[in-house]
Design an enzyme around this catalytic site. Structure first.
Site, PDB file in Angstrom:
ATOM      1  N   LYS A  66      16.354  39.176  55.473  1.00  0.00           N
ATOM      2  CA  LYS A  66      16.126  39.133  54.025  1.00  0.00           C
ATOM      3  C   LYS A  66      17.257  38.329  53.381  1.00  0.00           C
ATOM      4  O   LYS A  66      18.411  38.415  53.802  1.00  0.00           O
ATOM      5  CB  LYS A  66      16.103  40.567  53.491  1.00  0.00           C
ATOM      6  N   SER A 141      10.730  44.918  47.673  1.00  0.00           N
ATOM      7  CA  SER A 141      11.174  43.554  47.523  1.00  0.00           C
ATOM      8  C   SER A 141      11.332  42.804  48.850  1.00  0.00           C
ATOM      9  O   SER A 141      11.522  41.582  48.823  1.00  0.00           O
ATOM     10  CB  SER A 141      12.509  43.535  46.765  1.00  0.00           C
ATOM     11  N   SER A 167      11.987  49.195  48.965  1.00  0.00           N
ATOM     12  CA  SER A 167      11.753  47.800  49.328  1.00  0.00           C
ATOM     13  C   SER A 167      11.414  47.514  50.781  1.00  0.00           C
ATOM     14  O   SER A 167      10.847  46.468  51.069  1.00  0.00           O
ATOM     15  CB  SER A 167      12.964  46.958  48.937  1.00  0.00           C
TER      16      SER A 167
END
Ligand code: GLN
Length: 465
Positions: A66, A141, A167
């Protein structure tokens, strides 16, 4: 597991992953591919293998990272324009540990800017598309991380996400894979772009519980560089991988209030079926009521907005993004900074911030009490399946309500994982959430694995082949 098989060279594996990542460019999974560095690392590993040197448990395995994790001399944007030109001078502990185990990062995955969102629609670099239906959102996310794992193309077997309020779990649920949020403090956050420090955790996304466990065991542990990391061992690196529940009968608490109004009927149906299958596996399932849960979303948005306003004060236009003209932050990030500063301001601090912290304590106490009667709590992960791209974009409150089930474990600091629980009639994945008490991380994964073996629904494929 597929991860540890060494029948092909690291260079071949990495090249293949990069080829697939490029073939899937329409999904907008990566902000940056770190091709050169990945290939150089793969060559190093192949040379070690050739020389008969020791290589780690994840030798040559490609993964997606990420874009809120710092890797040495690599851009890290957190999907925000203000960090567009930022090149990291250091390496996050998680990345270092993965590197020591031989894993190879092939690229930085798209996300909601600074982690602000549940759909990856708040990225400054475009929306990530769902792996099963590309007209729908990936979830967020950690959307890019999830789709890199879930796409039928099999780009990478695992990805690193983060989980502040859901997330890792939200996109896992929308894409039919496993998403892990560990106990607060189990994994070092050194080198992770801060969002909300009292709930930020490092999580992973994988195709099944066994792969997720292997990754968590590599990255977990105390770190002198993160004073919030704890020295209790929540993931057991030296235990045999196939730990089972040893015929243990668990007391499962189904949170009844999260199966009511506002939750899709098919999501409710799959969750109840999952509970039934838990009974078939020999567990005891009862209903539990946690009245404080109704306050979880408001508490979460007061507390995390306050913390993000404070953490993001470092982006003052002096050190980062000096020449930007008004596009440093996406609208959602600006909204959270404003809310955060408002609830921290002199006139409203007691009424909002202190009040939220008090109610948070009541929620923690209520959950502690529930865990004296139950070993694991069961809820859907998300109140609905992946929405169409744009469907929820107009109204931020719709996005906040998506965190109804994932915010409570985050506020309490307990582990929670999202696991596949079948699909809707229309073929969209549904995820359920298993919540444990602090330190129950491995128990949740063992339970998830037992259920996978029972249902054979652990591996869910969708999207392009
Ligand atoms: N959807 C939640 C939020 O927008 C959680 C995000 C996260 O865990 N980073 O804050």
């Amino acid at each position: 597991m597929k991860l540890a098989s060494k029948s092909v060279s690291a260079v071949e594996m990495v090249k293949e992953a990069l080829r697939k990542a490029k073939a899937a460019s329409e999904y907008n999974i990566f902000v940056n591919l770190t091709e050169e560095r990945a290939l150089a690392r793969a060559e190093e590993i192949d040379a070690k293998i050739l020389a008969g040197e020791e290589v780690g448990a994840l030798a040559g395995v490609p993964y997606a990272l990420k874009d809120n994790y710092l890797d040495l001399k690599t851009p890290t944007t957190a999907s925000a324009k203000i960090l567009e030109e930022f090149v990291s001078p250091l390496q996050a502990t998680v990345v270092k540990k993965l590197e020591e185990a031989g894993a190879i990062c092939i690229g930085k995955a798209n996300m909601d800017a600074f982690g602000h969102g549940a759909f990856t629609e708040n990225s400054a670099y475009g929306v990530t598309k769902n792996a099963i239906d590309k007209t729908r959102v990936a979830g967020g996310s950690s959307g890019g991380s999830a789709v890199a794992v879930a796409l039928a193309l099999d780009i990478v077997p695992f990805a690193i996400g983060s989980d502040t309020g859901g997330s890792a779990r939200a996109p896992a649920s929308f894409n039919g894979i496993v998403g892990v949020r560990p106990t607060f403090g189990a994994v070092s956050r050194y080198g992770v772009v801060a969002f909300a420090s009292s709930t930020d955790t490092v999580g992973c996304l994988a195709r099944d519980a066994d792969d997720a466990r292997l990754v968590m065991r590599v990255i977990a542990g105390e770190d002198a560089r993160d004073s919030t990391s704890v020295n209790d061992v929540y993931y057991q690196p030296d235990t045999p991988r196939d730990i089972s529940l040893d015929g243990q009968q668990l007391r499962i608490g189904l949170i009844a209030s999260l199966l009511g109004e506002g939750v899709d009927a098919e999501v409710v149906a799959r969750t109840k079926e999952y509970a039934e299958k838990m009974k078939q596996a020999g567990h005891e399932v009862g209903e539990v009521d946690l009245p404080m849960l109704q306050y979880a979303v408001p508490i979460y948005y007061v507390v995390t907005s306050a913390e993000t306003a404070s953490n993001l004060a470092r982006y003052d236009g002096v050190r980062y993004g000096r020449d930007r003209k008004g596009d440093s932050f996406v609208a959602e990030t600006r909204r959270r900074i404003v809310i955060g500063n408002y609830v921290l301001s002199a006139g409203f601090y007691d009424a909002y911030y202190i009040k939220a912290q008090k109610v948070r304590t009541l929620l923690i106490e209520e959950m502690r009490e529930a865990f004296s009667r139950f070993d694991v709590l069961l809820t859907p992960t998300m109140p609905f399946v992946a929405p169409k791209i744009g469907e929820k974009a107009g109204d931020p409150l719709l996005g906040y309500l998506a965190d109804l089930m994932t915010a409570p474990p985050a506020l309490v600091g307990v582990p929670a994982i999202s696991v596949p629980a079948g699909e809707t009639a229309g073929g969209l994945p549904v995820g359920v959430q298993l919540i444990g008490w602090r330190g129950d991380d491995e128990k949740l994964l063992a339970l998830a694995e037992q259920m996978e073996n029972l249902t054979k629904e652990g591996v869910y494929k969708g999207g392009v082949a």
